[in-house]
Design a protein around this motif. Sequence first.
Motif, mmCIF file in Angstrom:
data_model
loop_
_atom_site.group_PDB
_atom_site.id
_atom_site.type_symbol
_atom_site.label_atom_id
_atom_site.label_comp_id
_atom_site.label_asym_id
_atom_site.label_seq_id
_atom_site.Cartn_x
_atom_site.Cartn_y
_atom_site.Cartn_z
ATOM 1 N N LYS A 185 0.708 -1.268 -0.110
ATOM 2 C CA LYS A 185 -0.081 0.063 0.059
ATOM 3 C C LYS A 185 0.741 1.261 0.080
ATOM 4 N N GLU A 186 1.898 1.145 0.766
ATOM 5 C CA GLU A 186 2.659 2.320 0.967
ATOM 6 C C GLU A 186 4.160 2.204 0.377
ATOM 7 N N LYS A 187 4.577 3.110 -0.320
ATOM 8 C CA LYS A 187 6.261 2.883 -0.787
ATOM 9 C C LYS A 187 6.744 4.352 -0.582
ATOM 10 N N ILE A 188 8.177 4.684 -0.175
ATOM 11 C CA ILE A 188 8.597 5.998 -0.161
ATOM 12 C C ILE A 188 9.866 5.748 -0.760
ATOM 13 N N SER A 189 10.338 6.804 -1.461
ATOM 14 C CA SER A 189 11.854 6.779 -2.045
ATOM 15 C C SER A 189 12.393 8.177 -1.720
ATOM 16 N N PHE A 190 13.646 8.186 -1.337
ATOM 17 C CA PHE A 190 14.222 9.378 -0.910
ATOM 18 C C PHE A 190 15.568 9.269 -1.589
ATOM 19 N N LYS A 191 15.988 10.506 -2.391
ATOM 20 C CA LYS A 191 17.084 10.528 -3.016
ATOM 21 C C LYS A 191 17.724 11.952 -2.833
ATOM 22 N N LEU A 192 19.308 11.738 -2.475
ATOM 23 C CA LEU A 192 19.708 13.071 -2.316
ATOM 24 C C LEU A 192 21.221 12.726 -3.285
ATOM 25 N N ASP A 193 21.414 13.740 -4.240
ATOM 26 C CA ASP A 193 22.564 13.941 -5.005
ATOM 27 C C ASP A 193 23.424 15.209 -4.502
ATOM 28 N N HIS A 194 24.767 14.855 -4.410
ATOM 29 C CA HIS A 194 25.452 16.051 -3.913
ATOM 30 C C HIS A 194 26.721 16.103 -4.579
ATOM 31 N N GLN A 195 27.278 17.214 -5.198
ATOM 32 C CA GLN A 195 28.596 17.396 -5.814
ATOM 33 C C GLN A 195 29.606 18.080 -5.051
ATOM 34 N N PHE A 196 30.607 17.338 -4.712
ATOM 35 C CA PHE A 196 31.457 18.034 -3.628
ATOM 36 C C PHE A 196 32.362 18.811 -4.538
ATOM 37 N N SER A 197 32.726 18.798 -5.599
ATOM 38 C CA SER A 197 33.566 19.344 -6.322
ATOM 39 C C SER A 197 33.205 19.001 -8.037
ATOM 40 N N ASP A 198 33.846 19.705 -8.754
ATOM 41 C CA ASP A 198 33.763 19.298 -10.010
ATOM 42 C C ASP A 198 33.933 17.937 -10.749
ATOM 43 N N THR A 215 11.772 2.888 1.176
ATOM 44 C CA THR A 215 10.885 2.231 1.968
ATOM 45 C C THR A 215 9.759 1.398 1.511
ATOM 46 N N ILE A 216 9.586 0.173 1.616
ATOM 47 C CA ILE A 216 8.311 -0.471 1.191
ATOM 48 C C ILE A 216 7.513 -1.045 2.196
ATOM 49 N N GLY A 217 6.310 -1.039 2.232
ATOM 50 C CA GLY A 217 5.245 -1.300 3.243
ATOM 51 C C GLY A 217 4.999 -2.727 3.233
ATOM 52 N N ASP A 218 4.088 -3.335 4.087
ATOM 53 C CA ASP A 218 3.750 -4.744 4.200
ATOM 54 C C ASP A 218 3.272 -5.169 2.917
ATOM 55 N N ARG A 219 3.470 -6.386 2.473
ATOM 56 C CA ARG A 219 2.232 -7.171 1.270
ATOM 57 C C ARG A 219 1.818 -8.294 1.745
ATOM 58 N N PHE A 220 1.036 -8.805 0.969
ATOM 59 C CA PHE A 220 0.704 -10.146 0.935
ATOM 60 C C PHE A 220 1.243 -11.078 0.023
ATOM 61 N N ASP A 221 1.499 -12.493 0.533
ATOM 62 C CA ASP A 221 2.088 -13.478 -0.476
ATOM 63 C C ASP A 221 1.490 -14.735 -0.019
ATOM 64 N N GLY A 267 7.263 -5.056 5.769
ATOM 65 C CA GLY A 267 7.941 -4.012 5.172
ATOM 66 C C GLY A 267 9.605 -3.976 5.467
ATOM 67 N N TYR A 268 10.267 -3.097 4.483
ATOM 68 C CA TYR A 268 11.537 -3.007 4.715
ATOM 69 C C TYR A 268 11.931 -1.528 4.254
ATOM 70 N N THR A 269 13.292 -1.378 4.544
ATOM 71 C CA THR A 269 14.050 -0.202 4.245
ATOM 72 C C THR A 269 15.604 -0.546 3.757
ATOM 73 N N VAL A 270 15.788 -0.130 2.369
ATOM 74 C CA VAL A 270 17.106 -0.381 1.982
ATOM 75 C C VAL A 270 17.768 0.807 1.653
ATOM 76 N N VAL A 271 18.998 1.124 1.854
ATOM 77 C CA VAL A 271 19.816 2.114 1.666
ATOM 78 C C VAL A 271 20.880 1.899 0.657
#
Length: 642
Positions: A547-560, A570-576, A591-595
């Motif tokens: 039912k629920e799914k969240i995705s977070f993305k951070l991009d950073h450029q330290f230098s050229d 993050t993925i919510g509970d599912r049926f199987d 549910g689970y969270t993967v980084v």
Amino acid sequence: MKRFFMAALLLFMFGATGTEANSKSGTVDNPKQIPDSIVITSNRFPTPIEKDASSVTIITEEEIEKSPTVMVSELLKQVAGIDVVRSGGLGTQTSVFMRGTNSNHTLVLIDGVEMNNPSSPTTSFDFGSLNVSNIQRIEILRGPQSVLYGSDAVGGVIQIFTKRGFGNLQADIISEAGAYKTYTESINLSGSQGKGDYSLFVSRKNSDGFSTIRQDAGGDEKDGFESSDIITNVGIQVIKDYDLTFNGRITDADADIDQSYGVLDDPNYTSENKMKSFMIRFKNHNSNSIYFQPDVSVSLFNQDIKTINKEDDAHVGESSEFNSNGKRLKISASNFMNIYKNINSIIGVEYEKETFNSDYNSASLWGGYADTVNEVSASTFSLYGLDDWNVTDQFSVSGGVRYDDHEDFGSQFTYRFTSLNRFKSIGLTVKGTYGTAFKAPSLYQLNHSLYGNPESQPEENKGWELGFEKKSPDNILQFGATYFSNDIDNLIGFDAMFRSINIAKATSKGVEAFAQILFKKSSVRIDFTYTDIKDKTYQSKILRRPKEKISFKLDHQFSDAVKANILIRTIGDRFDTDFRPYPFEDVVLEGYTVVNLSASYQVMQTVTLNGRIDNLFDEDYQDVLTYNTPNRSGYIGVKLSL
């Protein structure tokens, strides 16, 4: 076939009566590089994304290069409205569910060629072997899209564009090594000279892998994977503003797999997947003609699948071999028109023929079994048209219709309407769509002697959506949300004798929302999806879709030279369903969270080092009950650009 050529002739006779104008007619100035601000898939002609009412996500070449993944399926996991399920490691069955619809309700195109497998019982596309190498961009179009794409586009369309050559000869050489003794090597040669351009991409990937089946379900031995890809794009300007292009793709992938019943771990169960696709295309670019901008193509797709299971100590007396072959020939002709400078139109005609055959033989302690489907085929003739009207600079509408005539189940009519209103003074866009779509019964569902049913009818969807997007005056902050609803009828299931039958109804409703902040050297994006799926016939649980799914993305450029990326999903509970006990049991997958992390360092102009860590915190999770997922995994690679 006769109807196709007659319709095509009429189409171009109509188009040839056009006059000259000074408009670019909305075409892309450089067809070899599509601007990030343009979307192709929504209307089948270039449309500024800010004027497109559809729910569409573009994954650009830059985003692909910065992403901490090498598989297309992993990229798609970040996209709102999409759920991805993989049954094990590399090369195993990988399904995509768009807005809660079934995996066979998503149409997949690569360089304009339909990739859905005609030999599959459901004609779904398996993303298990598809990597991101040589991809220029991916467009994900959500919602019912049969008006422009016919069958299979019930939940949406995923279109992948590979790279074409331009400029001086360039060679990109990439090598990567990492966890599970995984090695990837590729080389891409591309360039242009005079009126022609070319690119040739060759890659090889192999991995010792990990057990497809989890250890707590008896998994022990490693299941490896190896694949090879050859991709080529060649284009030439035959006359002014007209290109003749050829693209070809060959994939050969082998994977070790395990059983789905009985003793699950199987040391000598293998799958071979061979895919070939080719297209030749004649297309107008940058013409000043109002009424005549033709696009004609012929494409071929072929997929061979073989699974072999030999007897072993854990499966005494058990063996099997399965072979299937699916083919698709498609001939398409369309004409783009720019009328009164604010109405873009496209009309088209298509002919498609699918062919399928299979053979299965098995042996067990209870005797042997054989199942053969001799070659069967079905053809479809289609006509479609769409108008996109920019009523004002801030308000636009579109409407399209399509007629498909399938030689087995007959005719199907679909339509789609969109509306978009931009309030430029406050940076607000409000948009909505309503449309229908269908999924033709597969050749297996129509023709199998035991499980098929020649009376099977298409699955049908009526869907709508309403959403908004808001931008700050400086474009630093952007956010939006869309509510969607799908009402699917005539879903194909099985009767008491396991014959295909139109028996089920389902609904999927939900919300897709996002927020994005752009800084000078960083960007942050959050995507959220809520999907409520209901089986209206049996009131049973829909499997493997959260039912629920969240995705977070951070991009950073330290230098050229130094860039980094972090992705949290993050993925919510599912049926199987647990098929091990009898009777079968419904279970909940937690549910689970993967980084995931990645970074790149440009050592010099021609050398870039890349590194990534998948599943940084070593999360133990399941996409499919009893099937394994990767542990913490590290990879390092180098890219040479010569």
